[in-house]
Design an enzyme around this catalytic site. Structure first.
Site, PDB file in Angstrom:
ATOM      1  N   SER A 116     -16.265  -1.509  -3.269  1.00 36.85           N
ATOM      2  CA  SER A 116     -15.510  -0.405  -3.894  1.00 36.85           C
ATOM      3  C   SER A 116     -16.358   0.856  -4.065  1.00 36.85           C
ATOM      4  CB  SER A 116     -14.945  -0.834  -5.255  1.00 36.85           C
ATOM      5  OG  SER A 116     -14.223  -2.035  -5.170  1.00 36.85           O
ATOM      6  N   LEU A 151     -19.707   1.007  -4.541  1.00 35.81           N
ATOM      7  CA  LEU A 151     -21.022   0.802  -5.148  1.00 35.81           C
ATOM      8  C   LEU A 151     -22.126   0.815  -4.091  1.00 35.81           C
ATOM      9  CD1 LEU A 151     -21.027  -1.920  -7.982  1.00 35.81           C
ATOM     10  CD2 LEU A 151     -22.117   0.330  -8.017  1.00 35.81           C
ATOM     11  N   LEU A 152     -21.847   0.201  -2.942  1.00 36.92           N
ATOM     12  CA  LEU A 152     -22.860   0.081  -1.904  1.00 36.92           C
ATOM     13  C   LEU A 152     -23.002   1.336  -1.037  1.00 36.92           C
ATOM     14  CD1 LEU A 152     -22.333  -3.655  -0.944  1.00 36.92           C
ATOM     15  CD2 LEU A 152     -24.406  -2.645  -1.903  1.00 36.92           C
ATOM     16  N   TYR A 156       0.845  -1.186   0.000  1.00 37.58           N
ATOM     17  CA  TYR A 156       0.000   0.000   0.000  1.00 37.58           C
ATOM     18  C   TYR A 156       0.886   1.243   0.000  1.00 37.58           C
ATOM     19  CZ  TYR A 156      -3.942  -3.022   1.388  1.00 37.58           C
ATOM     20  OH  TYR A 156      -4.915  -3.999   1.443  1.00 37.58           O
ATOM     21  N   LYS A 193     -24.191   6.150  -3.771  1.00 36.71           N
ATOM     22  CA  LYS A 193     -23.940   7.507  -4.265  1.00 36.71           C
ATOM     23  C   LYS A 193     -23.490   7.546  -5.719  1.00 36.71           C
ATOM     24  CE  LYS A 193     -22.630   9.284   0.310  1.00 36.71           C
ATOM     25  NZ  LYS A 193     -21.550   9.923   1.092  1.00 36.71           N
ATOM     26  N   PRO A 211     -16.180  -4.114   2.068  1.00 41.63           N
ATOM     27  CA  PRO A 211     -17.561  -4.238   2.543  1.00 41.63           C
ATOM     28  C   PRO A 211     -18.565  -3.414   1.747  1.00 41.63           C
ATOM     29  CG  PRO A 211     -16.331  -2.802   3.992  1.00 41.63           C
ATOM     30  CD  PRO A 211     -15.328  -3.407   3.050  1.00 41.63           C
TER      31      PRO A 211
END
Length: 328
Positions: free
Chosen positions: A206, A208-209, A57, A212, A203
């Site tokens: 990415s 989508l949930l 990362y 928005k 969770p």
């Protein structure tokens, strides 16, 4: 904050914790050390005591920033990192005891630590799970005091099942969300029987949930949501949980009807995950400090009703299951 047992590590961890894939900058944007430190401080202020990072990362900058903040704090914070994705090409042959030992030692130097609380294999090729010498390497590292626990981060449920056959595997990190139900059907019971802690990543699929996004949403060209939808760079299941973007948007609209009111879909998506007692912790990311508060608010929501749980399953089966269930 509520805490749950992280399998046979013996750690009690915040049920909503912090993943740091995009900490210190949105996907595709440069790492910002000041922002990263503010995010980690905000998380610890709110009771988060488990932070997940990885050596790849931001080329180790995430590891270093997280560890630096934790050293400034008086609270006990469990640090988890991951290794293996530096291997290129990313093949089973590239995984050797010597190389993995080197990665662990590099993370210790990068984080200025003597011992890692939890080191995880970072989504290795499936063949790696059939190589006992790889897992035995971490027994030696534990004997040397360099690690406390070994875990695995997996792409496939089948990989998790293979990993749990090794007694020294204490945790499994897996993608699980409203768009990816397979782990609850095939993995959770086995994890419970083996006292293996479950760490849930991606969770919100990415973003989508969050509810928005729209067909007009655009992404930075360096953002994996722009370039990895078909797995061009790594497993496509890491991007929108492998769901076609347009289909995902349709499913999101159906999910919203299950949760009318003031709370955003993102909060209910996190609360849905916490409905599964086998889950030890869920690790949403944050690119701004204020996102920490909105993530943690999800734990304060009431339990989902049986009708809502069935509704989520129905949306999955109608829109998503045919494409995603057997792939991961």
């Amino acid at each position: 904050m509520k805490y749950r047992k992280l399998g046979k590590t013996g750690f009690n961890v915040s049920e909503i914790s912090l993943g740091t894939w995009q900490v210190g900058g949105r996907w595709g944007e440069p790492f910002n050390e000041k922002t990263a430190e503010e995010i980690v401080h905000s998380a610890i202020d709110a009771g988060v005591n488990f932070i997940d990072t990885a050596d790849v990362y931001s080329d180790g900058q995430s590891e270093a920033a997280v560890a630096r903040v934790v050293k400034e704090r008086s609270e006990e914070v469990i640090l988890a990192t991951k290794c293996g994705r530096q291997i290129q090409p990313h093949t089973s042959e590239g995984y050797t005891p010597e190389r993995l030992t080197h990665f662990v030692e590099e993370s210790l130097r990068n984080m200025n630590l003597e011992t890692l609380d939890l080191i995880q294999l970072h989504c290795p090729p499936t063949e790696v799970y059939t190589r006992p010498e790889i897992f035995e390497t971490f027994d030696r590292l534990k004997e040397q005091g360099k690690i406390r626990n070994l875990g695995v981060s997996v792409e496939l449920v089948d990989e998790a099942l293979l990993a749990m056959k090794y007694p020294n595997v204490t945790t499994v990190q897996v993608i699980f969300n409203m768009f990816r139900l397979k782990p609850s059907e095939q993995l959770f019971q086995v994890a419970r029987e083996n006292n293996v802690g479950l760490i849930v990543r991606v969770p919100l699929a990415s973003g989508l949930l969050t509810g928005k996004m729209s067909p007009d949403t655009t992404f930075n060209p360096q953002d994996h949501r722009a370039f990895n939808r078909q797995g061009e760079a790594f497993d496509k299941g890491e991007t929108f949980s492998g769901v076609d973007f347009e289909v995902g948007l349709e499913a999101v609209e159906k999910l919203k009807t299950l949760f009318p009111g003031q709370e955003p879909l993102a909060a209910w998506a996190l609360r849905w995950i916490l409905m599964f007692p086998e889950v030890s912790t869920v690790i949403p990311g944050a690119s701004r400090p204020e996102q920490i508060a909105s993530n943690l608010h999800a734990a304060e929501l009431p339990a989902l009703s049986a009708a809502q749980m069935e509704g989520v399953k129905a949306v999955y089966e109608q829109y998503l299951k045919p494409e995603v269930h057997q792939q991961w």
